[in-house]
Design a protein around this motif. Structure first.
Motif, PDB file in Angstrom:
ATOM      1  N   LYS B  43     -25.720  95.515 -17.102  1.00  8.55           N
ATOM      2  CA  LYS B  43     -25.613  94.237 -17.605  1.00  8.55           C
ATOM      3  C   LYS B  43     -25.628  92.772 -17.920  1.00  8.55           C
ATOM      4  CE  LYS B  43     -23.437  96.740 -21.068  1.00  8.55           C
ATOM      5  NZ  LYS B  43     -22.548  97.242 -19.899  1.00  8.55           N
ATOM      6  N   SER B  44     -24.269  92.488 -17.948  1.00 10.20           N
ATOM      7  CA  SER B  44     -23.933  91.117 -18.078  1.00 10.20           C
ATOM      8  C   SER B  44     -24.709  89.665 -17.071  1.00 10.20           C
ATOM      9  CB  SER B  44     -22.107  91.252 -17.556  1.00 10.20           C
ATOM     10  OG  SER B  44     -21.955  91.418 -18.554  1.00 10.20           O
ATOM     11  N   THR B  45     -24.785  90.726 -15.622  1.00  7.89           N
ATOM     12  CA  THR B  45     -25.099  90.019 -13.983  1.00  7.89           C
ATOM     13  C   THR B  45     -27.042  90.036 -14.752  1.00  7.89           C
ATOM     14  OG1 THR B  45     -24.042  91.646 -13.111  1.00  7.89           O
ATOM     15  CG2 THR B  45     -25.600  90.302 -12.264  1.00  7.89           C
ATOM     16  N   PHE B 163     -26.944  87.190 -25.564  1.00  9.66           N
ATOM     17  CA  PHE B 163     -24.899  87.526 -26.253  1.00  9.66           C
ATOM     18  C   PHE B 163     -24.718  88.834 -25.183  1.00  9.66           C
ATOM     19  CE2 PHE B 163     -27.271  86.199 -29.807  1.00  9.66           C
ATOM     20  CZ  PHE B 163     -26.547  85.548 -31.121  1.00  9.66           C
ATOM     21  N   ASP B 164     -24.001  88.218 -24.783  1.00 13.19           N
ATOM     22  CA  ASP B 164     -22.444  89.038 -24.189  1.00 13.19           C
ATOM     23  C   ASP B 164     -21.857  89.905 -24.301  1.00 13.19           C
ATOM     24  OD1 ASP B 164     -22.017  90.580 -21.844  1.00 13.19           O
ATOM     25  OD2 ASP B 164     -21.851  89.369 -20.311  1.00 13.19           O
ATOM     26  N   GLU B 165     -22.162  91.059 -24.939  1.00 12.03           N
ATOM     27  CA  GLU B 165     -20.535  91.834 -25.971  1.00 12.03           C
ATOM     28  C   GLU B 165     -19.958  91.125 -26.743  1.00 12.03           C
ATOM     29  OE1 GLU B 165     -19.217  94.407 -23.890  1.00 12.03           O
ATOM     30  OE2 GLU B 165     -20.132  94.465 -21.975  1.00 12.03           O
ATOM     31  N   PRO B 166     -20.730  90.159 -27.944  1.00  9.43           N
ATOM     32  CA  PRO B 166     -20.438  89.297 -29.002  1.00  9.43           C
ATOM     33  C   PRO B 166     -19.095  89.778 -29.254  1.00  9.43           C
ATOM     34  CG  PRO B 166     -22.271  89.554 -29.653  1.00  9.43           C
ATOM     35  CD  PRO B 166     -22.310  90.369 -28.140  1.00  9.43           C
TER      36      PRO B 166
HETATM   37 MG   LIG Z   1     -20.500  93.105 -18.694  1.00  7.35          MG
END
Ligand SMILES: [Mg+2]
Ligand SMILES: Nc1ncnc2c1ncn2[C@@H]1O[C@H](COP(=O)(O)OP(=O)(O)OP(=O)(O)O)[C@@H](O)[C@H]1O
Lengths: 338, 243
Positions: B43-45, B163-166
């Protein structure tokens, strides 16, 4: 760890503590005393009173006539006198103190005749001049070293091959060879070449000082690159990402975001590097720059007071490095509270 | 607005990981997309590829028609239009809150001091921490820091927010205040791509949910479809584990 050990060893008894302090001074006095005694037994005569003239002296001014002429007029000029001598070129005026000359109006002079002899003003001695040159060279090299080091450090952590590999090559070459050799190369190889090129173009050649400064700053810069790299490395990568994701360029990110934060970790090792720089500048005497060490050596050839002058020389270096480390500690405390 | 075409991303260090395998997606203007999936699913990638914090080794991403992996593209220009918010806030600790919210405006947008401070104060007002403008990040709670981070991104007037897991690094009682800000943004029509584990947020404001596993998009659809009637067993299993 350290503090634990010293806690275990701490002398709880105040008498024991002050005895131990007294012991320290006893050891110091014993050491200095025995060195002094040893020098006496080899018939060294200490002449500390000669040392001050290497820092400050009253210059003796001696004026000789350089042509055949006649003293035309002697008239007071403030608390001094104007001695006006006419020769076939015209009038020459010497302004000299009272009682420093033995001439009357109408006297004839020929080349080499003494016109006046008197004590001039205070002049800085050899050691003072040497100290000044060491300070000047160290200061300029420090500034250049910081500049090279920061640029190099930023290049070193970039992912662009031109920047990164150039920085690595620079650091490895400089750290892998002795400073003395680099100074020789800077002066005898680069210096000779550059001065020849300058001469061929009708420009004046550069002083050895500048080659010395170049060698020192390039040398120090290489170590600063590694210090800056470590400082940048200690900053969380999220800082770079936050800055770059907003659209900042690599250099904006470094200058405004990363370096200000890295400064805290960079300062202490940087101080050590610049203390080394001051000490390393003593090598520049090898390329006929009259910095403090070279000045001391020259002072000894005229005075023969080797012991006093070398000790003075060491004390002066100590003063410089001590002052610098105090300044950096002050800076550290200021950045730490921010 | 964002067109992701068949991207692949493999990490080789410390060992080979296929983080993204043939991922394609289209994100329309005004859309709120929520990306969910188990840890390590990419997901982050995926999110970080959208503004080239990671580069894919194959495939293309077009942002407003600009190919961001093209070396000729000025990525800073593209990034200026995309705000990003991280799990760990990443506020600049050497700057005040106001400094954090103005520095990018100054360096990238070249706004005057007056303009950027006016903008910053308006946005800090909006996220509810105008009174902390002169405080330092370390004196703020996690929830406040994350709201500043959102304000910092919004101050650039971005077209897209990532937004990355804010809320993952926040204490439970602070999650709400950050989600509220995000919901407001979503309702105002901001284009958003959010990696999050907040299913409530997904159900409430997402236009589309993307479910990823092992570097692939396994399933996507409206929140209703996704939570109530998913097609794939992998999705059902995941939902059973987390709900
Ligand atoms: Mg991640
Ligand atoms: N910089 C990197 N170097 C090496 N491997 C990486 C890197 N970033 C991610 N990975 C690997 O790629 C895979 C996908 O990672 P990613 O961070 O995209 O997952 P994620 O879905 O965001 O997981 P999480 O929910 O834990 O954040 C993981 O196996 C991770 O270990």
């Amino acid at each position: 760890m350290n503090s634990k050990i010293s806690n275990i060893q701490r002398l709880s008894n105040p008498t024991a503590h002050s005895l131990s302090v007294a012991g320290f001074f006893a050891v110091m006095i014993l050491l200095i005393g025995s060195v002094y005694y040893a020098t006496i037994t080899v018939d060294y005569i200490w002449r500390w009173y000669k040392v001050p003239t290497y820092f400050m002296y009253k210059e003796t001014v001696i004026i000789y006539a350089d042509s055949n002429g006649e003293v035309k007029e002697i008239k007071p000029n403030g608390d001094k006198f104007d001695v006006i001598i006419t020769d076939d070129q015209g009038d020459i005026t010497y302004t000299v103190p009272k009682d420093s000359f033995d001439l009357d109006e109408g006297d004839f002079t020929s080349p080499g005749d003494l016109i006046a002899e008197y004590e001039g003003g205070w002049k800085p001695g050899m050691m003072t001049v040497g100290l000044w040159i060491t300070l000047k060279i160290s200061f300029i090299s420090t500034i250049l070293g910081i500049f090279i080091g920061i640029l190099g450090g930023v290049a070193r952590v970039s992912s662009t091959p031109v920047l990164k590999w150039t920085a690595i090559t620079y650091v490895e070459i400089i750290r892998g060879s002795p400073l003395l050799v680099q100074i020789m190369i800077a002066y005898f190889v680069l210096g000779t070449t550059i001065n020849k090129i300058l001469m061929m173009n009708g420009l004046p050649s550069l002083d050895p000082e500048w080659y010395g400064i170049a060698a020192l700053s390039v040398f120090t810069g290489a170590y600063v690159v590694e210090i800056v790299r470590a400082g940048i490395g200690a900053i969380h990568s999220g800082q770079v990402e936050a800055a770059r994701s907003g659209g900042m360029t690599y250099f904006q990110c470094m200058y405004y975001i990363i370096l200000p934060q890295a400064l805290k970790t960079i300062l202490p090792p940087l101080a050590g590097q610049f203390i080394n720089l001051i000490k390393d500048s003593s090598l520049l005497g090898m390329i006929s720059i009259r910095e403090l060490t070279k000045a001391t050596r020259e002072g000894i050839t005229t005075s023969l007071q080797a012991f006093e002058l070398w000790i003075m020389c060491a004390i002066l270096y100590l003063l410089m490095t001590f002052t610098l480390s105090m300044c950096i500690q002050y800076l550290e405390r200021r950045t730490a509270t921010k | 607005m964002i067109d992701v075409k068949n991207i692949y991303k493999t990490f080789f260090v410390p060992h080979e990981v296929k983080a993204l395998v043939d991922v394609s997606n289209k994100i329309e203007a005004g859309e709120v997309v929520v990306v969910i999936g188990p840890s390590g699913s990419g997901k982050s990638t995926f999110l970080r590829c959208l503004n080239r914090l990671e580069t894919a080794e194959h495939g293309q991403i077009l942002v407003d028609g600009v190919d961001i992996f093209d070396p000729k593209t000025d990525i800073n220009k593209v990034r200026a239009e995309m705000g990003m918010v991280f799990q760990s806030f990443n506020l600049f600790p050497h700057l005040s809150i106001l400094g954090n919210v103005t520095i990018t405006q100054k360096l990238v947008r070249k706004r005057s001091k007056r303009d950027r401070e006016k903008k910053a104060m308006a946005i800090l007002e909006k996220v509810g921490i105008a009174d902390k403008a002169h405080a330092h990040p370390s004196n703020l709670s996690g929830g406040q820091q994350q709201r500043v981070a959102i304000a910092r991104a919004l101050a650039m007037d971005p077209k897209i927010m990532l937004f990355d897991e804010p809320t993952s690094a926040l204490d439970p009682e602070m999650i709400g205040e950050v989600l509220d800000v995000m919901k407001t943004l979503a309702r105002e029509g901001m284009t958003m791509v959010c990696v999050t584990h907040e299913m409530g947020f997904a159900k409430e404001v997402a236009d589309r949910v993307i479910f990823m596993d092992e570097g692939k998009i396994v399933e996507e659809g409206t929140p209703v479809h996704f939570f109530e009637n998913p097609d794939h067993d992998r999705t059902k299993l995941f939902l059973k584990q987390i709900l």
